[in-house]
Enzyme design. Structure first.
Site, PDB file in Angstrom:
ATOM      1  NE  ARG A  19      39.708  40.985  36.199  1.00 51.24           N
ATOM      2  CZ  ARG A  19      40.694  40.133  36.492  1.00 51.24           C
ATOM      3  NH1 ARG A  19      41.506  39.703  35.563  1.00 51.24           N
ATOM      4  NH2 ARG A  19      40.850  39.712  37.722  1.00 51.24           N
ATOM      5  NE  ARG A  46      45.480  33.387  45.102  1.00 49.99           N
ATOM      6  CZ  ARG A  46      44.920  33.729  43.947  1.00 49.99           C
ATOM      7  NH1 ARG A  46      44.430  32.806  43.141  1.00 49.99           N
ATOM      8  NH2 ARG A  46      44.825  34.989  43.598  1.00 49.99           N
ATOM      9  NE  ARG A  90      47.678  38.138  43.509  1.00 47.57           N
ATOM     10  CZ  ARG A  90      46.900  37.692  42.521  1.00 47.57           C
ATOM     11  NH1 ARG A  90      47.150  36.523  41.956  1.00 47.57           N
ATOM     12  NH2 ARG A  90      45.880  38.390  42.097  1.00 47.57           N
ATOM     13  CE  LYS A 113      39.708  34.669  35.871  1.00 48.68           C
ATOM     14  NZ  LYS A 113      39.386  34.898  37.271  1.00 48.68           N
ATOM     15  NE  ARG A 125      41.549  40.508  43.154  1.00 49.12           N
ATOM     16  CZ  ARG A 125      42.247  39.383  43.292  1.00 49.12           C
ATOM     17  NH1 ARG A 125      42.671  39.002  44.485  1.00 49.12           N
ATOM     18  NH2 ARG A 125      42.526  38.647  42.261  1.00 49.12           N
TER      19      ARG A 125
HETATM   20  P1  AMP Z   1      44.112  38.503  38.332  1.00 51.06           P
HETATM   21  O1  AMP Z   1      45.407  37.883  38.669  1.00 51.06           O
HETATM   22  O2  AMP Z   1      43.578  38.103  36.977  1.00 51.06           O
HETATM   23  O3  AMP Z   1      43.068  38.329  39.406  1.00 51.06           O
HETATM   24  O4  AMP Z   1      44.377  40.080  38.212  1.00 51.06           O
HETATM   25  C1  AMP Z   1      44.918  40.822  39.278  1.00 51.06           C
HETATM   26  C2  AMP Z   1      44.603  42.295  39.081  1.00 51.06           C
HETATM   27  O5  AMP Z   1      45.165  42.759  37.853  1.00 51.06           O
HETATM   28  C3  AMP Z   1      43.118  42.643  38.990  1.00 51.06           C
HETATM   29  O6  AMP Z   1      42.509  42.763  40.265  1.00 51.06           O
HETATM   30  C4  AMP Z   1      43.181  43.965  38.233  1.00 51.06           C
HETATM   31  O7  AMP Z   1      43.600  45.036  39.079  1.00 51.06           O
HETATM   32  C5  AMP Z   1      44.303  43.716  37.239  1.00 51.06           C
HETATM   33  N1  AMP Z   1      43.775  43.119  35.990  1.00 51.06           N
HETATM   34  C6  AMP Z   1      44.027  41.884  35.489  1.00 51.06           C
HETATM   35  N2  AMP Z   1      43.376  41.694  34.338  1.00 51.06           N
HETATM   36  C7  AMP Z   1      42.687  42.840  34.099  1.00 51.06           C
HETATM   37  C8  AMP Z   1      41.789  43.255  33.082  1.00 51.06           C
HETATM   38  N3  AMP Z   1      41.458  42.466  32.054  1.00 51.06           N
HETATM   39  N4  AMP Z   1      41.265  44.506  33.178  1.00 51.06           N
HETATM   40  C9  AMP Z   1      41.590  45.337  34.185  1.00 51.06           C
HETATM   41  N5  AMP Z   1      42.395  44.999  35.189  1.00 51.06           N
HETATM   42  C10 AMP Z   1      42.943  43.759  35.149  1.00 51.06           C
END
Ligand code: AMP
Length: 216
Positions: free
Chosen positions: A88, A127, A160, A13, A171
């Site tokens: 989400r 990654r 990370r 994404k 996740r």
């Molecule tokens: P991402 O980089 O988008 O995979 O996000 C990393 C982490 O940030 C996720 O595993 C969540 O803990 C938190 N996060 C990001 N976006 C959201 C969202 N829309 N709602 C809740 N938690 C989020």
């Protein structure tokens, strides 16, 4: 053009949103990036979000809804925006609708990027990111010239915390339980289009652009 990118962690994404953001000159709004910046800067929001993020859980809806609400009011969103990693949950999608209604906007497209779980695990657990300059690598698909060191600045490469295998599996489960229902939510509104997330970055981008431009 107001877009949402939907898909499990590692589907691409962020990569696709970044390319589209440059192509259409509209901002990419990544809640994950905004939250990681808050954690780095040790803001009160960052301290609250950190434990959820480290464990692979979602940060509470009210935190992310607040971030997006504020961000969407900014001047640079006038021409459009790309939401990457938000919404989400169904509750986040409902709140987004209320926010957009209040500023006279709506979502035109929801692009879902589909990749199977085994492929996602390989992608994410390999990654690596440079601690110094932020450049991304993959241990198998895009390795640095010297193991563990950035080609550009020589900084150390790190993983990370939430990309480690156990957290990544969590996740993916969280995605299936809390985010996947959005596919039906947006299908029912006739906004959803699904793109296979395997193949080259360029080919995936072409499929997305084709959808956007065919229905523009
Ligand atoms: P991402 O980089 O988008 O995979 O996000 C990393 C982490 O940030 C996720 O595993 C969540 O803990 C938190 N996060 C990001 N976006 C959201 C969202 N829309 N709602 C809740 N938690 C989020």
């Amino acid at each position: 053009m107001n877009l949402i990118f939907l898909g499990p962690p590692g589907a691409g994404k962020g990569t696709q949103a970044k390319l589209l953001s440059a192509r259409y000159e509209i901002p990419q709004i990544s809640t994950g990036d905004i939250l990681r910046a808050s954690v780095r800067e040790q803001t009160p929001m960052g301290s609250r979000a950190k434990s959820y993020m480290d464990s692979g859980s979602l940060v509470p809806d009210e935190v992310v809804v607040g971030i997006v609400e504020e961000r969407l009011q900014k001047e640079d969103c006038k021409k459009g925006f790309i939401l990457d990693g938000f919404p989400r949950t169904i509750a986040q999608a409902d709140s987004l609708k209320v926010t957009l209604d209040s500023i006279g906007k709506n979502i035109q497209h929801v692009i879902s990027i589909a990749v199977d779980n085994e492929e996602l695990l390989t992608r994410i657990t390999g990654r690596r990111t440079c601690e110094k300059c932020g450049k991304g690598y993959h241990v198998s698909f895009d390795p640095p010239k010297t193991q563990g060191k950035c080609d550009v600045c020589g900084g150390d490469l790190c993983q990370r915390d939430d990309d480690k295998e156990e957290t990544m599996r969590k996740r993916l489960t969280v995605y299936d339980l809390q985010t996947e229902p959005l596919i039906e939510y947006y299908s029912k509104q006739s906004l959803l289009r699904t793109v296979p997330g395997t193949g080259s970055i360029e080919d995936i981008q072409k499929s997305i652009v084709k959808i956007l431009e065919a229905t523009a």
